[in-house]
Design a protein around this motif. Sequence first.
Motif, PDB file in Angstrom:
ATOM      1  N   PHE A 151     107.675  96.230 -59.121  1.00  0.00           N
ATOM      2  CA  PHE A 151     107.436  94.919 -59.732  1.00  0.00           C
ATOM      3  C   PHE A 151     107.305  95.073 -61.243  1.00  0.00           C
ATOM      4  N   TRP A 166      97.348  83.533 -59.630  1.00  0.00           N
ATOM      5  CA  TRP A 166      98.148  84.708 -59.264  1.00  0.00           C
ATOM      6  C   TRP A 166      97.882  85.862 -60.223  1.00  0.00           C
ATOM      7  N   GLN A 167      97.730  85.550 -61.532  1.00  0.00           N
ATOM      8  CA  GLN A 167      97.422  86.599 -62.503  1.00  0.00           C
ATOM      9  C   GLN A 167      96.122  87.308 -62.138  1.00  0.00           C
ATOM     10  N   VAL A 217      96.462  89.353 -58.933  1.00  0.00           N
ATOM     11  CA  VAL A 217      97.159  90.626 -59.127  1.00  0.00           C
ATOM     12  C   VAL A 217      96.203  91.671 -59.686  1.00  0.00           C
ATOM     13  N   GLN A 267      95.062  94.955 -57.564  1.00  0.00           N
ATOM     14  CA  GLN A 267      95.337  96.288 -58.100  1.00  0.00           C
ATOM     15  C   GLN A 267      94.073  97.140 -58.100  1.00  0.00           C
ATOM     16  N   GLN A 326     101.305  92.735 -53.107  1.00  0.00           N
ATOM     17  CA  GLN A 326     102.717  92.345 -53.154  1.00  0.00           C
ATOM     18  C   GLN A 326     102.873  90.833 -53.067  1.00  0.00           C
ATOM     19  N   GLN A 383     101.994  89.412 -56.474  1.00  0.00           N
ATOM     20  CA  GLN A 383     103.040  89.702 -57.455  1.00  0.00           C
ATOM     21  C   GLN A 383     104.268  88.820 -57.225  1.00  0.00           C
TER      22      GLN A 383
END
Length: 451
Positions: free
Chosen positions: A230, A366-367, A370, A374, A430, A433
């Motif tokens: 990604f 979403w930011q 992610v 992570q 995933q 992302q």
Amino acid sequence: MKNPCRGAHRAKWILTVLLVPSSLVAEPVSLKRIVELALVHATGSAIAAADEQRAAAGYRELRNNYIPQLSTGAGIGYSYGFPLGLEGSAPSLFNLNTQSVLFNPGLSGFLKAAQIESTVASLKKKDERNQIIQDAVLSYADLAKWEQRLSRLQETEAEAGKMQTAVAERVKEGVDSELDGTRARLSVARIHERVVEAQGSADVLREHLSKLTGLPAADIQTEPDGLPGFPALPQDDSVSTRATDANPSVQAAVEHARAQYLRAQGEHRAFWPSFDFAAQYALLSTFNNFQNYYIPEKPCTVSLGTFLCPTGSFHQNNATIGVSIRFPFFSAAQRARAQAADADALKASKQAEAAKNQVSEETLRWQRSVAQMQAARDVAELEYEIAQKSLAAVHTRMGAGTANLHDLDDARSQASERFIALQDVTFQLQRAQLGLLRSTGDLEKWALETP
């Protein structure tokens, strides 16, 4: 002389090959191939294409009002007394009519709105493509997760079965208690439950991808490293701005609001003057008594000091050509339609604003997701690494005689749980992302252009 045993052996080998399940000989399918087939075969893509064609046809329908329309026919009928018209026209053996718009402010607004709605349909088709790509990629990633889990669980199930047998022997010998035997059977049952779950989930995902791509479900297997890397996206506010500018659903909402404004403008302009071109030719009959009510064409005469001229004449061939001018000045129904169009325009404007806000909030979510996933994946990787090292340490202790089968079973269960947790966190990362890529409009490029 041919050896009959060799022939029988060959026939047996051919039969074996034919009877091998397709899932065992099927080659893995790449993610790019899955996405390409989904874009062609998915029903959502066909529906979006049909909507785009319909919008384009609606624009052409309005535009073609400026092209003269031709119609021909006849209006033959019996007349008694004065020949009345049939459907507004004189009875004729043959007639030809043509009409087209010359100037119509209302139609001009509707035409511009229809052209923009055609663009809206194209943007919605693009958004539907992104939805199909996201669905295909997520299903592919999920299937890869369950395939890897199933392979790992099957190995663990085989090892747990051997351990159960060993514990059962120790119970018979009196080394372990009946409770230890029950725990060993429970461990095998739990692993088998996970195996059944993984197999069922994989079968459902293969069936979904089969409907999405048109491939047989048994032929769908993922590649070991099917998902490409990604791209790294910045975590500042520029991503939200980029998403609202590039997201096709937001663009479609903005263009739809613009089209509704033009349509409302057209409804208001319906009160303006309009001009149409019109022409008509008719070949009238002689058996409908027309000649009895129109004085035949004759020269003027003088009788008893009075100047007499015929007031009309009858012709079989008749033609009319000119411009129809309309000056609408009052229509309560049209005024109500204009007010309704104003309300639709205001509603579409607010919907566009809401779409922008929604995409901006989703992009930010979403930011953050992610970044969170992570961090969670890093933790899960370390926990799995520790579990693997603990399992290796138990094997070493068993060789030294300081650990037993139960310690090995606990360590193996712990490693399996950590592996499953790592898989789940990776899949959630995933998903986040992919959602971020779709928000910024980079999903299709990533899925199709990444080797």
